[in-house]
Design a protein around this motif. Structure first.
Motif, mmCIF file in Angstrom:
data_model
loop_
_atom_site.group_PDB
_atom_site.id
_atom_site.type_symbol
_atom_site.label_atom_id
_atom_site.label_comp_id
_atom_site.label_asym_id
_atom_site.label_seq_id
_atom_site.Cartn_x
_atom_site.Cartn_y
_atom_site.Cartn_z
ATOM 1 N N ALA A 40 0.827 -1.211 0.000
ATOM 2 C CA ALA A 40 0.000 0.000 0.000
ATOM 3 C C ALA A 40 0.858 1.256 0.000
ATOM 4 O O ALA A 40 0.527 2.257 -0.650
ATOM 5 N N TRP A 49 -4.719 0.616 -7.856
ATOM 6 C CA TRP A 49 -4.722 0.181 -6.459
ATOM 7 C C TRP A 49 -5.955 0.730 -5.736
ATOM 8 O O TRP A 49 -6.600 0.016 -4.952
ATOM 9 N N ARG A 50 -6.312 1.967 -5.991
ATOM 10 C CA ARG A 50 -7.490 2.539 -5.341
ATOM 11 C C ARG A 50 -8.772 1.864 -5.835
ATOM 12 O O ARG A 50 -9.712 1.665 -5.065
ATOM 13 N N LEU A 53 -8.904 -1.457 -3.967
ATOM 14 C CA LEU A 53 -9.290 -1.319 -2.564
ATOM 15 C C LEU A 53 -10.792 -1.091 -2.405
ATOM 16 O O LEU A 53 -11.412 -1.638 -1.489
#
Length: 213
Positions: A40, A49-50, A53
């Motif tokens: 992260a 990545w966001r 998530l």
């Protein structure tokens, strides 16, 4: 003993490329990297990545509320897709938020040069009228001012144009990567946890149980 060093991403690889390398190894464990603090930290600037998530968060929220996430309905999958699309839209807005400055510089730079030309000609006529004669000393200040203003306008507009085109190309690539990732994640989610897969697995277990030994 030969000691292997971990392979580093290629020079110039951004956080999205690093995440893609990790996601390619995720297999059926879709939540594997969600609690990795080191990853992260490395992927803090990764839009993929966001997106990842927010998808994992949606799955875990439903699980915490008592839903059976081993069998996810088509409506739930579509809801998760909508949440990812919302994040993707905000990411695209953030990417394009700074382009207005460059577009203003591209549009305004030539007008600065035009304004300098007009002012320079005015100074030329003013100098000629005050001198009462057409000579280099009367013309030179106005022409120099016109050329300087034109050069400054081009100095602003040309780099802004190249920067704008480069950013537009990069933004399109990032946007395409996000769109592909949303489709890929939703497809894997439907494959691993969709109701049809769960029903097929249950049917297969029931069929094998009914077959006499």
């Amino acid at each position: 003993v030969i000691k292997k060093t971990p392979r580093r991403p290629a020079r110039g690889s951004g956080p999205n490329e690093i995440f893609r390398e990790h996601f390619a190894q995720i297999g059926t464990r879709l939540e594997m990297y969600a609690d990795d603090a080191q990853l992260a930290e490395r992927l803090g600037h990764s839009s993929l990545w966001r997106l990842y998530l927010v998808a994992v968060k949606e799955i875990r929220t439903r699980r915490a509320q008592g839903a059976d996430t081993s069998s996810v309905s088509a409506a739930t999958i579509e809801a998760i897709r909508c949440s990812m699309d919302g994040v993707r839209t905000r990411e695209n807005q953030a990417l394009s938020s700074k382009l207005s400055t460059l577009s203003n510089a591209i549009a305004g730079g030539p007008y600065i040069g035009l304004l300098g030309t007009v002012l320079g000609i005015m100074v030329v006529f003013l100098g000629t009228a005050m001198a009462g004669d057409v000579n280099i000393n009367a013309i030179a200040p106005g022409m120099a001012a016109a050329l300087l203003a034109t050069a400054m306008g081009l100095f602003v507009a040309i780099p802004a144009l190249f920067g704008y085109n480069r950013l537009i190309t990069r933004n399109k690539e990032v946007s395409a990567d996000m769109r592909v990732f949303v489709d890929e994640f939703i497809t894997r989610l439907a494959e691993m946890h969709g109701e049809s897969q769960f029903s097929e697995a249950a049917h297969s277990r029931g069929h094998h149980a009914s077959v006499p030994a």
